[in-house]
Design a protein around this motif. Structure first.
Motif, PDB file in Angstrom:
ATOM      1  N   UNK A   1     -17.863  29.905 -22.316  1.00 52.18           N
ATOM      2  CA  UNK A   1     -18.555  29.620 -23.545  1.00 52.18           C
ATOM      3  C   UNK A   1     -18.518  27.842 -23.465  1.00 52.18           C
ATOM      4  N   UNK A   2     -20.054  28.051 -25.327  1.00 51.31           N
ATOM      5  CA  UNK A   2     -20.414  26.495 -24.844  1.00 51.31           C
ATOM      6  C   UNK A   2     -20.327  26.384 -26.135  1.00 51.31           C
ATOM      7  N   UNK A   3     -20.007  25.208 -27.043  1.00 51.63           N
ATOM      8  CA  UNK A   3     -20.413  24.788 -27.754  1.00 51.63           C
ATOM      9  C   UNK A   3     -21.649  23.078 -27.675  1.00 51.63           C
ATOM     10  N   UNK A   4     -21.663  23.212 -28.629  1.00 50.40           N
ATOM     11  CA  UNK A   4     -23.060  21.729 -28.794  1.00 50.40           C
ATOM     12  C   UNK A   4     -22.956  21.692 -30.184  1.00 50.40           C
ATOM     13  N   UNK A   5     -22.531  19.712 -29.710  1.00 53.23           N
ATOM     14  CA  UNK A   5     -21.780  19.588 -31.905  1.00 53.23           C
ATOM     15  C   UNK A   5     -22.814  18.607 -32.227  1.00 53.23           C
ATOM     16  N   UNK A   6     -23.449  17.802 -32.749  1.00 55.47           N
ATOM     17  CA  UNK A   6     -24.970  16.758 -32.418  1.00 55.47           C
ATOM     18  C   UNK A   6     -24.374  16.703 -34.404  1.00 55.47           C
ATOM     19  N   UNK A   7     -25.834  15.441 -34.810  1.00 53.10           N
ATOM     20  CA  UNK A   7     -25.699  15.722 -35.720  1.00 53.10           C
ATOM     21  C   UNK A   7     -26.823  16.817 -36.674  1.00 53.10           C
ATOM     22  N   UNK A   8     -26.746  17.431 -37.653  1.00 55.20           N
ATOM     23  CA  UNK A   8     -27.703  17.632 -38.646  1.00 55.20           C
ATOM     24  C   UNK A   8     -29.060  17.607 -39.001  1.00 55.20           C
ATOM     25  N   UNK A   9     -29.827  18.366 -40.201  1.00 50.82           N
ATOM     26  CA  UNK A   9     -30.505  17.537 -40.924  1.00 50.82           C
ATOM     27  C   UNK A   9     -29.493  16.823 -42.553  1.00 50.82           C
ATOM     28  N   UNK A  10     -29.720  16.663 -43.366  1.00 49.18           N
ATOM     29  CA  UNK A  10     -28.761  16.554 -44.779  1.00 49.18           C
ATOM     30  C   UNK A  10     -28.004  15.962 -44.598  1.00 49.18           C
ATOM     31  N   UNK A  11     -26.810  15.201 -44.125  1.00 47.14           N
ATOM     32  CA  UNK A  11     -26.198  14.870 -43.300  1.00 47.14           C
ATOM     33  C   UNK A  11     -24.991  15.682 -43.164  1.00 47.14           C
ATOM     34  N   UNK A  12     -25.832  16.993 -42.896  1.00 46.80           N
ATOM     35  CA  UNK A  12     -24.615  17.760 -41.298  1.00 46.80           C
ATOM     36  C   UNK A  12     -24.560  17.864 -40.823  1.00 46.80           C
ATOM     37  N   UNK A  13     -23.505  18.780 -39.864  1.00 47.59           N
ATOM     38  CA  UNK A  13     -23.241  18.463 -38.654  1.00 47.59           C
ATOM     39  C   UNK A  13     -23.749  20.122 -37.643  1.00 47.59           C
ATOM     40  N   UNK A  14     -24.671  20.068 -37.060  1.00 46.10           N
ATOM     41  CA  UNK A  14     -25.334  21.283 -36.547  1.00 46.10           C
ATOM     42  C   UNK A  14     -23.917  21.335 -34.646  1.00 46.10           C
ATOM     43  N   UNK A  15     -23.684  22.667 -35.107  1.00 47.69           N
ATOM     44  CA  UNK A  15     -22.671  23.127 -34.124  1.00 47.69           C
ATOM     45  C   UNK A  15     -24.057  24.444 -33.407  1.00 47.69           C
ATOM     46  N   UNK A  16     -23.838  23.979 -32.465  1.00 53.83           N
ATOM     47  CA  UNK A  16     -24.409  25.916 -31.270  1.00 53.83           C
ATOM     48  C   UNK A  16     -23.325  26.466 -30.338  1.00 53.83           C
ATOM     49  N   UNK A  17     -23.920  27.760 -30.908  1.00 56.51           N
ATOM     50  CA  UNK A  17     -22.138  27.931 -29.894  1.00 56.51           C
ATOM     51  C   UNK A  17     -23.127  28.957 -28.772  1.00 56.51           C
ATOM     52  N   UNK A  18     -22.712  29.399 -27.266  1.00 55.89           N
ATOM     53  CA  UNK A  18     -23.551  30.182 -26.309  1.00 55.89           C
ATOM     54  C   UNK A  18     -22.095  30.776 -25.956  1.00 55.89           C
ATOM     55  N   UNK A  19     -22.071  32.115 -25.847  1.00 57.50           N
ATOM     56  CA  UNK A  19     -20.835  33.001 -25.400  1.00 57.50           C
ATOM     57  C   UNK A  19     -21.014  33.825 -24.449  1.00 57.50           C
ATOM     58  N   UNK A  20     -20.417  33.917 -22.997  1.00 53.83           N
ATOM     59  CA  UNK A  20     -20.900  34.727 -22.209  1.00 53.83           C
ATOM     60  C   UNK A  20     -19.923  36.026 -22.663  1.00 53.83           C
ATOM     61  N   UNK A  21     -18.655  36.061 -23.417  1.00 52.17           N
ATOM     62  CA  UNK A  21     -18.181  36.745 -23.895  1.00 52.17           C
ATOM     63  C   UNK A  21     -18.862  38.397 -24.519  1.00 52.17           C
ATOM     64  N   UNK A  22     -18.503  39.385 -24.118  1.00 52.40           N
ATOM     65  CA  UNK A  22     -18.609  40.410 -25.515  1.00 52.40           C
ATOM     66  C   UNK A  22     -18.088  40.431 -26.604  1.00 52.40           C
ATOM     67  N   UNK A  23     -19.000  40.985 -27.673  1.00 50.40           N
ATOM     68  CA  UNK A  23     -18.125  41.349 -29.315  1.00 50.40           C
ATOM     69  C   UNK A  23     -19.060  40.287 -30.131  1.00 50.40           C
TER      70      UNK A  23
END
Length: 218
Positions: free
Chosen positions: A164-186
């Protein structure tokens, strides 16, 4: 879990340990986390800072016995540490381990070399398989933007060896952007993007919105 330096990766990863060790049941990114014993090891921050964060994230309550944090074994090879870690997990029934940050812990001479990074990731995998523990590694992102693992700094073996993978970065409007990529089912599998806000008092992040993989950004 990857992100650029000083964005708050360590605090976010540590918050997962806090959620897991909370006797009354904890939440990480507003999701319930089952109670389990955890171990957090940070090769950059002193143990005193880690414990100070724990007190703040536990809201000044006593640290529960299910929460374990240790100073890294300076001067010891990472492979030797992993052999010790296997025994520690088994003796103390640890179910969650956070290694932060991976490159410094591993002591790679060249993190772009698959022949050097690949065995490290496989050794971590083996411990996870043998013990059933979840192992979260914290790592740096490339300075250039990317997605779906492209932003993971270093050799491709680092990204290819994870479940599984999580990418943590600064997003728009003083928010943080959190992207996930999970190989597991469900329900937690596949690609997802969340926008987070930070709560400075408790050193926690909370989801403000979620974007599905096929939804245009903006």
């Amino acid at each position: 879990l990857v992100g650029i330096g000083k964005i708050g990766k360590s605090v976010l990863a540590h918050q997962l340990c806090i959620a897991a060790a909370s006797p009354a049941g904890g939440r990480w990114l507003d999701q319930p986390v089952p109670l389990c014993k955890c171990l957090y090891v940070n090769w950059e921050d002193p143990l005193s800072l880690t414990r100070a964060r724990a007190v703040q994230q536990f809201l000044d309550k006593d640290l529960p016995p299910s929460y374990h944090a240790m100073q890294p074994p300076w001067g010891t090879s990472f492979n030797r540490f992993l052999r010790w870690l296997l025994g520690y997990i088994q003796r103390h029934h640890i179910e969650l381990v956070v290694i932060d940050p991976l490159a410094i812990a591993a002591g790679w001479k060249d993190e772009r070399d698959n022949s050097e990074t690949g065995p490290t990731v496989r050794n971590i995998q083996e411990i996870a398989v043998q013990t059933g523990a979840a192992i979260l590694v914290v790592h740096h992102a490339r300075k250039a933007p990317g997605e779906n693992g492209i932003e993971v700094r270093g050799a491709g073996a680092i990204f290819n060896g994870i479940q599984g993978f999580c990418s943590f970065k600064r997003g728009p409007n003083n928010q943080f952007q959190f992207e996930t990529l999970n190989k597991m089912p469900g329900e937690h599998g596949g690609d997802k993007t969340y926008y987070l806000r930070r709560e400075p008092h408790t050193l926690t992040w909370h989801i403000t919105s979620e974007m599905s993989a096929d939804e245009p950004e903006g």
